[in-house]
Design a protein around this motif. Structure first.
Motif, PDB file in Angstrom:
ATOM      1  N   ALA A 204      -5.160   2.784   0.188  1.00  0.00           N
ATOM      2  CA  ALA A 204      -4.513   1.950  -0.833  1.00  0.00           C
ATOM      3  C   ALA A 204      -4.547   0.477  -0.434  1.00  0.00           C
ATOM      4  O   ALA A 204      -4.769  -0.404  -1.280  1.00  0.00           O
ATOM      5  CB  ALA A 204      -3.078   2.411  -1.053  1.00  0.00           C
ATOM      6  N   ALA A 205      -4.359   0.206   0.856  1.00  0.00           N
ATOM      7  CA  ALA A 205      -4.382  -1.185   1.324  1.00  0.00           C
ATOM      8  C   ALA A 205      -5.764  -1.801   1.080  1.00  0.00           C
ATOM      9  O   ALA A 205      -5.887  -2.944   0.618  1.00  0.00           O
ATOM     10  CB  ALA A 205      -4.011  -1.253   2.804  1.00  0.00           C
TER      11      ALA A 205
ATOM     12  N   VAL B 285       0.814   4.330  -2.678  1.00  0.00           N
ATOM     13  CA  VAL B 285       0.677   5.748  -2.333  1.00  0.00           C
ATOM     14  C   VAL B 285       1.830   6.547  -2.930  1.00  0.00           C
ATOM     15  O   VAL B 285       1.651   7.667  -3.416  1.00  0.00           O
ATOM     16  CB  VAL B 285       0.622   5.933  -0.797  1.00  0.00           C
ATOM     17  CG1 VAL B 285       0.700   7.407  -0.428  1.00  0.00           C
ATOM     18  CG2 VAL B 285      -0.648   5.314  -0.238  1.00  0.00           C
TER      19      VAL B 285
ATOM     20  N   GLU C  29      -7.870  -0.919  -1.158  1.00  0.00           N
ATOM     21  CA  GLU C  29      -8.046  -1.055  -2.599  1.00  0.00           C
ATOM     22  C   GLU C  29      -7.307  -2.287  -3.130  1.00  0.00           C
ATOM     23  O   GLU C  29      -7.866  -3.089  -3.896  1.00  0.00           O
ATOM     24  CB  GLU C  29      -7.516   0.221  -3.253  1.00  0.00           C
ATOM     25  CG  GLU C  29      -7.932   0.432  -4.677  1.00  0.00           C
ATOM     26  CD  GLU C  29      -7.313   1.702  -5.249  1.00  0.00           C
ATOM     27  OE1 GLU C  29      -6.897   2.592  -4.471  1.00  0.00           O
ATOM     28  OE2 GLU C  29      -7.240   1.787  -6.482  1.00  0.00           O
TER      29      GLU C  29
ATOM     30  N   ALA D 290       0.838  -1.205   0.000  1.00  0.00           N
ATOM     31  CA  ALA D 290       0.000   0.000   0.000  1.00  0.00           C
ATOM     32  C   ALA D 290       0.873   1.255   0.000  1.00  0.00           C
ATOM     33  O   ALA D 290       0.567   2.233  -0.699  1.00  0.00           O
ATOM     34  CB  ALA D 290      -0.935  -0.004   1.201  1.00  0.00           C
TER      35      ALA D 290
ATOM     36  N   ARG E 202      -4.071   7.631   3.488  1.00  0.00           N
ATOM     37  CA  ARG E 202      -3.886   7.223   2.099  1.00  0.00           C
ATOM     38  C   ARG E 202      -3.318   5.811   2.012  1.00  0.00           C
ATOM     39  O   ARG E 202      -3.659   5.056   1.100  1.00  0.00           O
ATOM     40  CB  ARG E 202      -3.002   8.237   1.375  1.00  0.00           C
ATOM     41  CG  ARG E 202      -3.741   9.557   1.189  1.00  0.00           C
ATOM     42  CD  ARG E 202      -2.983  10.543   0.335  1.00  0.00           C
ATOM     43  NE  ARG E 202      -3.870  11.656  -0.031  1.00  0.00           N
ATOM     44  CZ  ARG E 202      -3.532  12.631  -0.852  1.00  0.00           C
ATOM     45  NH1 ARG E 202      -2.325  12.638  -1.418  1.00  0.00           N
ATOM     46  NH2 ARG E 202      -4.391  13.590  -1.137  1.00  0.00           N
ATOM     47  N   THR E 203      -2.475   5.460   2.946  1.00  0.00           N
ATOM     48  CA  THR E 203      -1.947   4.096   2.963  1.00  0.00           C
ATOM     49  C   THR E 203      -3.075   3.110   3.265  1.00  0.00           C
ATOM     50  O   THR E 203      -3.200   2.063   2.618  1.00  0.00           O
ATOM     51  CB  THR E 203      -0.829   3.957   4.018  1.00  0.00           C
ATOM     52  OG1 THR E 203       0.208   4.893   3.719  1.00  0.00           O
ATOM     53  CG2 THR E 203      -0.243   2.554   4.019  1.00  0.00           C
TER      54      THR E 203
END
Lengths: 320, 320
Positions: free
Chosen positions: B269-270, A302, B272, A298, B265-266
């Motif tokens: 993203a994780a 980012v 996702e 992740a 944001r991390t």
């Protein structure tokens, strides 16, 4: 709370009709207790007998009243009836506990009726996973009819309704453009349409709207042989309930004659097995390298070093 | 429709501000076109610049009007603004197309604004999967601010809002017991509360209810340092919008100062990456033995020979 549970004994007591044993088993599967797999294994050979009805429709159509009327009607036939009230408390709405108590009152003293609200515990996925297991408990405990009642809004509720052998979609007149707006969605899930509050103004207009929708939707959505009936009811007075039971029976016969019951139940089981397998794989993904792999990937997403699809490939590769 | 797509050229044109190129890229990721992975790879190094705002709240709170007012305000600052209107058409409600056209009209002639309705294509999962990719397109195309607007009902919509750096929860006075019912759910997702239609009766009561809820919820739900502000607006007159922008800026500063932006944001993203990996594994499960394995296991579950958990284990084992 990790006390000893004798699963076999609990199942025996549930089959004898002890409501506390039934409730305990549902709690075990709902909480994904350590005994979940033992319970599932014990239930399996006992399942497949219950007839499963789904009731859905927009808020205000009279779902709870209709469920209660159906319970009474099936009780008169001598059937034991279980109800799973799936009332998702979305983050922006309230819970189902009051409704539960109101519903209970009509049948509270009847040992042949078991009613359970399925809470969502903050996530609809939890409810969607727990409901089929609760259904298995009631089926194995010998309930002849299980009614799954759910508010008809959103995909997850529709998934719940798909557990049913026969799905009733309830509408009521005077709900504005509810039917127009509903469009093809309800055609897909409905086996029987119910226009409740049929003594109100606009009931015939609602019936006619439905007929028109059915005529438009039939070709693509349904096979040629099942014609979705429209039953008029006044649930508060139990009017139309015998006709509704007839329609449900007719649908059951049609399903049996056309191999559709087996097909639906197989499809239902496949969905359930797949969901459990996916949940298991998801848990494994989350624990790759002690949960660190996903976080590291992740961070690279980012930073723009990796796109999420490439990251997902790497995560799956690390499953081993 | 399998015509050649030059992804690199499309991305270049999107970055030059050509709305048709942006729309085309979003369609490619929304439809999970064969080019999806090429698009994702091309976008990755260009992402991470946009500020992402989420707007949610119950129907009638004025989300669309507020979004439009925010777009105008950010345009005055010279920012390019993208809007993703996530308007799930549940099986029992209508679609979002009309709303889209209404919203478009205010900003239709402005090349610095791009508005897109994310349709659900019959399943909320599709929308939940497509929205982060559409966000990446707008981010990579150089939009400074991306606003994700969603109806605040249901878990899937909350998941969508969690894509945001800063989430605004909109309420309006006179919505009955909406706030009481909303309970902790909105506290969890809100970074900034907006009481819109602040000139109406009951606005101060709504503000006070919110203050009380925030005081109750703070300890468990939020870290100690971010105090969720309550901003009063009249979006139709753009009143309170400058104060709302100040509150959003304050939250952005707070996140940067506390490493929270990177953390969010991390986490985004994780989520996702995990969702993409799970979808990939789900597809693999479905195709074990040409799709036959799941069906065979489901039949054994229906026959009571196997419980669904044991069946899921067998399915995973056959993944190989």
């Amino acid at each position: 709370m990790a006390r000893h549970v004798d699963v076999a004994e609990l199942v025996d007591r549930a089959r004898e009709g002890q409501p506390r044993a039934v409730a305990r088993l549902i709690s075990l599967v709902e909480d994904e207790a350590p005994q979940l797999r033992a319970v599932a294994a014990a239930l399996a050979p006992l399942t497949g007998r219950a007839r499963v009805l789904g009731i859905t429709g927009p808020p205000g159509a009279g779902k709870s009243t209709s469920t209660s009327a159906l319970v009474s009607a099936y009780r008169e036939r001598g059937a034991r009836v279980g109800v799973l009230a799936v009332d998702p408390s979305s983050p922006f709405s309230g819970g189902a506990l009051l409704g539960d108590r109101i519903r209970m009152s009509d049948h509270a003293t009847d040992p042949g009726v078991f009613i359970r609200s399925m809470a969502t515990r903050g996530h609809l996925g939890g409810m969607a996973a727990a409901t089929p297991q609760a259904l298995r408990v009631l089926d194995a405990a010998g309930f002849d009819v299980v009614i799954i009642e759910t508010v008809g809004v959103g995909q997850s509720e529709v998934d719940v309704v798909r557990l049913a052998d026969t799905t009733l979609v309830l509408l009521a007149p005077g709900m504005g453009d509810g039917i127009q707006a509903a469009k093809a969605g309800i055609l897909e899930v409905a086996d029987v349409f119910v226009v409740n509050k049929a003594d109100r103004d606009g009931a015939e207009a609602t019936v006619n709207d439905l007929k028109y929708m059915i005529s438009l939707g039939r070709k693509e959505i349904r096979g040629p042989s099942w014609r979705q009936p429209i039953v008029r009811t006044i649930a508060t007075k139990a009017e139309g309930i015998p006709e509704l039971l007839d329609a449900i029976d007719a649908h059951a016969s049609w399903m049996t004659d056309h191999g559709e019951l087996e097909g639906r139940r197989t499809h239902r089981a496949a969905t359930e097995v797949e969901a459990i397998a996916v949940a298991g794989l998801r848990a494994r993904l989350g624990s790759v390298h002690g949960g660190d792999a996903l976080d590291q990937l992740a961070k690279r997403v980012v930073a723009g070093e990796l796109d999420p699809y490439a990251a997902a490939d790497q995560l799956i590769d690390q499953l081993g």
